[in-house]
Write an enzyme that holds these catalytic residues in place. Structure first.
Site, PDB file in Angstrom:
ATOM      1  N   GLU A 184       1.151  -0.829  -0.079  1.00 26.40           N
ATOM      2  CA  GLU A 184       0.181  -0.136   0.004  1.00 26.40           C
ATOM      3  C   GLU A 184       0.824   1.385  -0.523  1.00 26.40           C
ATOM      4  OE1 GLU A 184      -2.867  -0.277   0.049  1.00 26.40           O
ATOM      5  OE2 GLU A 184      -3.840  -2.490  -0.108  1.00 26.40           O
ATOM      6  N   CYS A 211      -1.898   9.342   2.959  1.00 27.49           N
ATOM      7  CA  CYS A 211      -1.341   8.860   0.737  1.00 27.49           C
ATOM      8  C   CYS A 211      -3.422   9.357   0.051  1.00 27.49           C
ATOM      9  CB  CYS A 211      -1.809   7.142   1.386  1.00 27.49           C
ATOM     10  SG  CYS A 211      -3.472   6.756   1.559  1.00 27.49           S
TER      11      CYS A 211
HETATM   12  P1  NAD Z   1       8.561   5.161   4.828  1.00 27.58           P
HETATM   13  O1  NAD Z   1       8.148   4.642   4.118  1.00 27.58           O
HETATM   14  O2  NAD Z   1       9.688   6.309   5.238  1.00 27.58           O
HETATM   15  O3  NAD Z   1       7.981   3.794   5.564  1.00 27.58           O
HETATM   16  C1  NAD Z   1       6.758   2.610   6.433  1.00 27.58           C
HETATM   17  C2  NAD Z   1       7.500   1.815   7.259  1.00 27.58           C
HETATM   18  O4  NAD Z   1       8.189   1.313   6.544  1.00 27.58           O
HETATM   19  C3  NAD Z   1       8.154   2.146   8.558  1.00 27.58           C
HETATM   20  O5  NAD Z   1       7.861   1.572   9.652  1.00 27.58           O
HETATM   21  C4  NAD Z   1       9.888   2.593   8.911  1.00 27.58           C
HETATM   22  O6  NAD Z   1      10.747   1.950   9.459  1.00 27.58           O
HETATM   23  C5  NAD Z   1       9.530   0.454   7.353  1.00 27.58           C
HETATM   24  N1  NAD Z   1      10.215   1.072   6.623  1.00 27.58           N
HETATM   25  C6  NAD Z   1      11.872   2.154   6.232  1.00 27.58           C
HETATM   26  N2  NAD Z   1      12.688   1.100   5.398  1.00 27.58           N
HETATM   27  C7  NAD Z   1      12.430  -0.090   5.263  1.00 27.58           C
HETATM   28  C8  NAD Z   1      12.814  -1.663   4.758  1.00 27.58           C
HETATM   29  N3  NAD Z   1      14.475  -0.769   4.490  1.00 27.58           N
HETATM   30  N4  NAD Z   1      13.221  -2.624   5.261  1.00 27.58           N
HETATM   31  C9  NAD Z   1      12.077  -3.111   6.089  1.00 27.58           C
HETATM   32  N5  NAD Z   1      10.807  -1.855   6.489  1.00 27.58           N
HETATM   33  C10 NAD Z   1      11.046  -0.252   6.352  1.00 27.58           C
HETATM   34  O7  NAD Z   1       7.096   5.549   4.770  1.00 27.58           O
HETATM   35  P2  NAD Z   1       6.042   6.723   5.994  1.00 27.58           P
HETATM   36  O8  NAD Z   1       6.968   7.611   5.655  1.00 27.58           O
HETATM   37  O9  NAD Z   1       6.333   6.049   7.128  1.00 27.58           O
HETATM   38  O10 NAD Z   1       4.964   7.140   5.324  1.00 27.58           O
HETATM   39  C11 NAD Z   1       4.916   7.795   4.559  1.00 27.58           C
HETATM   40  C12 NAD Z   1       4.121   7.065   2.771  1.00 27.58           C
HETATM   41  O11 NAD Z   1       3.459   6.226   3.634  1.00 27.58           O
HETATM   42  C13 NAD Z   1       3.513   7.890   2.186  1.00 27.58           C
HETATM   43  O12 NAD Z   1       3.941   7.578   0.633  1.00 27.58           O
HETATM   44  C14 NAD Z   1       1.937   7.244   1.795  1.00 27.58           C
HETATM   45  O13 NAD Z   1       1.724   7.704   0.706  1.00 27.58           O
HETATM   46  C15 NAD Z   1       2.112   6.208   2.496  1.00 27.58           C
HETATM   47  N6  NAD Z   1       1.191   5.603   2.548  1.00 27.58           N
HETATM   48  C16 NAD Z   1       0.101   5.316   1.668  1.00 27.58           C
HETATM   49  C17 NAD Z   1      -1.099   3.989   2.485  1.00 27.58           C
HETATM   50  C18 NAD Z   1      -2.044   3.274   1.472  1.00 27.58           C
HETATM   51  O14 NAD Z   1      -2.133   2.799   2.065  1.00 27.58           O
HETATM   52  N7  NAD Z   1      -1.773   3.540   0.226  1.00 27.58           N
HETATM   53  C19 NAD Z   1      -1.251   4.424   4.143  1.00 27.58           C
HETATM   54  C20 NAD Z   1      -0.784   5.463   4.379  1.00 27.58           C
HETATM   55  C21 NAD Z   1       0.836   6.137   4.336  1.00 27.58           C
END
Ligand code: NAD
Length: 526
Positions: A244, A278
């Site tokens: 997502e 998002c």
């Molecule tokens: P992010 O990708 O920075 O982090 C998300 C999660 O991934 C965190 O828990 C982080 O610690 C973890 N993570 C980071 N690097 C990783 C790796 N290499 N391996 C495994 N896990 C890792 O995103 P964010 O800043 O927390 O959230 C914002 C983003 O999320 C925006 O792009 C937003 O659009 C998206 N989002 C999408 C939805 C949806 O339903 N499509 C919902 C909410 C947020």
């Protein structure tokens, strides 16, 4: 053993901080590989019994969980509000309230949706065959979540996973570990068996350890950038994933709208949760005839928004952005727009992590604020002339999460919806559908893979087992078994014509041949 892909100094603890006030809310372990593996082992062990509980018993646990949340809703919203730096009102309506409905829906409907299904198998039924499919849990689901809805996103996925018979290990965002631990505490409070829901706090490396730790499926919600990284790691063990990811959601406004209502919706859709959704409206296309009037209205209304943070749930409308990193991205998009000649019509003042909501005009697809996800309170507005132009502009994106169409002409809106390459199209609404548990949530293009929520989201939590029964299997041999003989060869040709020839005469001849040969063929065996 997990080979570390990055050699960086990791602090042993994560600090949870209210971004609006700087208040330290707690410190949490920045977990390592061993701790993650141990959580996954506990979840695997617990799944052995959880997976065989009858649906009603799982539903009872989920309803207990729901009732605990209902009774403690204000305390839960308080933790979320502080950890995100947004109003408690916002935390309550977006992060906690939708979960109650979601619990009811899956407690009531999972068994029905996952019931065994007979498959019609056509000609095979005539030769004594029967097929059905049944669903069985994956085992342990690894859930990696973002900070923007630190409760509703992971809890929704946990509830669906549990109802389907899986156990879970959740890795909350490093910005919201306190909410992650609170989720675990709620399950502990209702005395859910140990290991059914495990929470591992930590940074991206902890997340990476979870992907590598032998979980049976990954549900990742976060940026497209991280999603691609996780897919690469998951591919090593072919661990299935649901992704997502990000969005750049367009809102298309036609000249026949109620200007007052639609301008309110535009502002809410863009600035709710400080624009960190998002599915936020990240660009608006307004039909030229009403463009100036519409823009004047949203500018006037945006200037009325109260930007700040307090313990009073309704004192401010727009809270802080989550982090310096997020603020940098927002600044970068505003600066890029200014350099390329955009007009800032409202907002833009920045004080610590507060950004006064921004309306930007004179922009187009070459501007970062129009083409890249901003994830902040920044709204670019652009005019369009025709329906086709609006569709083309809206589809001009690497993302495909949600889009919205605003008009009194529902027929036109439906027609446009069919041409929008988005996983969700809302007509005269925006943002809302993640809160509706009955409908699928997900993205197309670089907004994601797979679905959460709805029947489709539930099916992502289970594997399909096909059971095929040969009712004659202990009485006669199949005519295609060894040894291959001329009679069997002719029998196969006759069968082909009997089933597939369009000519009655040929069918009858084939049938007669089959009747003549069947006895001989059935006696030919090893
Ligand atoms: P992010 O990708 O920075 O982090 C998300 C999660 O991934 C965190 O828990 C982080 O610690 C973890 N993570 C980071 N690097 C990783 C790796 N290499 N391996 C495994 N896990 C890792 O995103 P964010 O800043 O927390 O959230 C914002 C983003 O999320 C925006 O792009 C937003 O659009 C998206 N989002 C999408 C939805 C949806 O339903 N499509 C919902 C909410 C947020």
């Amino acid at each position: 053993m997990i080979a570390r892909t990055e050699v960086v100094e990791r602090p042993p603890l994560l600090r949870s901080v209210n971004p609006a006030t700087g208040e330290v809310l707690g410190e949490f372990k920045n977990m390592n590989e061993t701790e993650v593996l141990s959580a996954v082992m506990k979840a695997k062990q617990a799944q052995k019994s959880w997976g065989f509980l009858p649906f009603e018993e799982r539903a009872e646990w989920i309803l207990k969980f729901k009732e605990f949340i209902r009774k403690n809703i204000e305390n839960i919203a308080d933790v979320i509000s502080k950890e995100k730096g947004v109003s408690k009102f916002e935390a309550l309506i977006s992060d906690v309230f939708p979960i109650l409905d979601l619990c009811s829906f899956y407690a009531k409907n999972t068994e029905k949706i996952l019931k065994k299904e007979k498959v019609k198998i056509g000609i095979w039924e005539f030769i004594g065959r029967e097929s059905y499919i049944e669903y069985f849990p994956y085992g342990v689901i690894g859930i990696i979540s973002p900070w923007n809805f630190p409760f509703s996103i992971p809890v929704g996925q946990i509830v669906i996973a549990l109802m389907a018979g899986n156990t879970c290990v959740l890795k909350p965002s490093e910005f919201t570990p306190k909410t992650g631990i609170m989720i675990k505490e709620i399950f502990d409070n209702i005395r859910l068996p140990q290991g059914v829901v495990e929470v591992v706090t930590g940074d991206g490396y902890t997340g990476e350890c979870l992907v590598k730790a032998g979980v049976d499926k990954i549900f990742f919600t976060g940026s497209t950038f991280t999603g691609k990284r996780i897919i690469k790691i998951a591919s090593e063990k072919l661990t299935p994933v649901v992704m997502e990811l990000g969005g750049k959601d367009p809102m298309i406004v036609f000249e026949d709208v109620d200007l007052d209502i639609t301008s309110d919706a535009a502002i809410f859709g863009s600035f709710f949760n400080t624009g960190q959704v998002c599915a936020s409206v990240e660009r608006i296309y307004v039909q030229r005839k009403i463009f100036n009037e519409f823009v004047d209205l949203i500018v006037e209304k945006t200037k009325k928004l109260r930007c700040g943070y307090s313990a009073v749930p309704w004192e401010y409308d727009v809270g802080a952005v989550i982090s310096e990193k997020q603020l940098l991205k927002i600044k970068e998009h505003i600066e890029d727009a200014k350099e390329k000649g955009a007009k800032i019509l409202a907002g833009g003042k920045i004080k610590s992590l507060f950004v006064e909501p921004v309306i930007i005009a004179n922009v187009d697809g070459r501007f970062k604020v129009v083409s890249e996800e901003t994830f902040g309170p920044v709204l670019p507005v652009m005019p369009f002339d025709t329906e086709d132009e609006a569709i083309q502009l809206a589809n001009d994106s690497i993302y495909g999460l949600t889009a919205s169409v605003w008009t009194r002409n529902i027929q036109r809106a439906k027609r446009i919806a069919q041409k929008l390459v988005y996983a969700t199209v809302m007509i005269n609404d925006n943002l809302i559908t993640h809160a509706i548990p009955q409908v699928p949530w997900g993205g197309v293009k670089q907004s994601g893979i797979g679905r959460t929520h709805g029947k489709e989201g539930l099916l992502e939590m289970v594997q399909i087992r096909h059971i095929h029964i040969n009712k004659m299997g202990q009485k006669i041999r199949s005519p295609w078994w060894y040894p291959f003989t001329p009679e069997k060869y002719r029998f196969a040709l006759s069968l082909t014509n009997l089933i597939h020839s369009p000519y009655l005469k040929e069918k009858i001849e084939s049938l007669l041949n089959i009747i003549k040969n069947i006895g001989k063929v059935s006696k030919q065996h090893l």
